[in-house]
Scaffold this active site. Sequence first.
Site, mmCIF file in Angstrom:
data_model
loop_
_atom_site.group_PDB
_atom_site.id
_atom_site.type_symbol
_atom_site.label_atom_id
_atom_site.label_comp_id
_atom_site.label_asym_id
_atom_site.label_seq_id
_atom_site.Cartn_x
_atom_site.Cartn_y
_atom_site.Cartn_z
ATOM 1 N N ASN A 188 99.696 30.699 92.294
ATOM 2 C CA ASN A 188 99.072 32.425 92.873
ATOM 3 C C ASN A 188 99.296 32.835 93.793
ATOM 4 O OD1 ASN A 188 96.789 33.700 93.632
ATOM 5 N ND2 ASN A 188 95.516 31.343 94.402
ATOM 6 N N TRP A 189 99.881 33.980 94.113
ATOM 7 C CA TRP A 189 100.146 35.071 95.655
ATOM 8 C C TRP A 189 99.141 34.568 96.458
ATOM 9 C CZ3 TRP A 189 104.775 38.046 92.895
ATOM 10 C CH2 TRP A 189 105.767 37.898 92.237
ATOM 11 N N HIS A 231 88.337 30.765 92.303
ATOM 12 C CA HIS A 231 89.140 30.200 93.066
ATOM 13 C C HIS A 231 88.187 29.525 94.342
ATOM 14 C CE1 HIS A 231 92.494 29.752 95.936
ATOM 15 N NE2 HIS A 231 92.937 29.689 95.449
ATOM 16 N N GLU A 251 88.359 30.059 97.114
ATOM 17 C CA GLU A 251 88.899 31.728 98.188
ATOM 18 C C GLU A 251 87.666 32.678 97.611
ATOM 19 O OE1 GLU A 251 92.902 32.021 98.599
ATOM 20 O OE2 GLU A 251 92.683 29.737 99.474
ATOM 21 N N GLU A 256 90.745 21.877 92.746
ATOM 22 C CA GLU A 256 91.356 22.060 94.189
ATOM 23 C C GLU A 256 90.547 21.651 94.894
ATOM 24 O OE1 GLU A 256 94.660 25.417 93.668
ATOM 25 O OE2 GLU A 256 92.651 26.350 94.097
ATOM 26 N N SER A 290 98.530 22.506 98.212
ATOM 27 C CA SER A 290 99.837 22.032 98.538
ATOM 28 C C SER A 290 100.440 21.416 98.184
ATOM 29 C CB SER A 290 99.612 21.490 100.271
ATOM 30 O OG SER A 290 98.456 21.928 100.983
ATOM 31 N N GLY A 323 100.118 27.732 95.562
ATOM 32 C CA GLY A 323 99.866 28.736 96.104
ATOM 33 C C GLY A 323 100.801 28.906 96.332
ATOM 34 N N GLY A 324 100.804 28.881 98.225
ATOM 35 C CA GLY A 324 102.253 28.761 98.950
ATOM 36 C C GLY A 324 104.178 28.770 97.753
HETATM 37 C C1 PEP Z 1 95.815 27.990 95.739
HETATM 38 O O1 PEP Z 1 95.835 29.430 96.080
HETATM 39 O O2 PEP Z 1 95.128 27.807 94.489
HETATM 40 C C2 PEP Z 1 96.844 26.733 96.483
HETATM 41 C C3 PEP Z 1 96.925 25.695 95.298
HETATM 42 O O3 PEP Z 1 97.809 27.386 97.732
HETATM 43 P P1 PEP Z 1 97.872 26.263 98.062
HETATM 44 O O4 PEP Z 1 99.581 25.460 96.930
HETATM 45 O O5 PEP Z 1 98.958 27.031 99.362
HETATM 46 O O6 PEP Z 1 98.066 25.189 98.469
#
Ligand code: PEP
Length: 246
Positions: free
Chosen positions: A4-5, A90, A92, A163, A209, A230-231
């Site tokens: 997920n960008w 999600h 966010e 998540e 993460s 994500g990152g």
């Molecule tokens: C995400 O955006 O779904 C996510 C899990 O981000 P990150 O890996 O950066 O925690």
Amino acid sequence: MAGNWKMYKTPRETATFFDHFKPLVDGYDRCDIVIFPPAIDIPAAVSAASGANIAIGGQNIYWGKEGAFTGEISAEMLTAAGARWTLVGHSERRHVVASETDAEVLKKTQAALAAGLTPIVCMGERLEDHKAGKTNEVLIRQFAGGVAGLTEEQFALVAAAYEPVWAIGTGQTATPEIAAAAHKLIREESEKRFGSDAAQKLRILYGGSVKPDNIRGLMKEFEIDGVLVGGASLDPESFSKIVKAA
Ligand code: PEP
């Protein structure tokens, strides 16, 4: 294995990512690989990923087909642009940029399925719920409101992601044991509503993460079918290392 960008990368940066990423996963067919770029990058991603074992998805959809919904994108529009998957609910979108409810998550999931997209329905508890020992309560509520309303046929076509909000973008991964326990709970809720066979077939991804140095511990857990990253999905090297842990 999904990336997920969020709100990162331009169309040009998207093309550059695929130039590096494609050779790194060339011929790797042990799992589905899906990247969720910002909507503006989807045409560039679809074109760059063509011929590779990499599918493209949207980060969000609106449930209407078309209409006066400024800023929104329909599931049909995503499909027409070449996307095959979408994220739904999600954290966010639930807690940062919008206040998406479980009822909206259900409507989006149904709209995605109707347009032929595979939705990944995200669930997870906030830090205060985690600290208060309310993880199961939150997951049961999100499942009941967001997933249980699907038909059996629809449920067979979705994937889920656990998540925990406190682990997203914080560098604080859930331990494999914590993640596996939450996945088990989601599977049990699935079994109660849709039966054992459907529950066993549900793919449940962990997100929060995930990095190349913690992926192997997570993937050792029987309950963890994949990850939503994500990152660490923004960098071709790091995401390819994660993908290859499948
Ligand atoms: C995400 O955006 O779904 C996510 C899990 O981000 P990150 O890996 O950066 O925690």
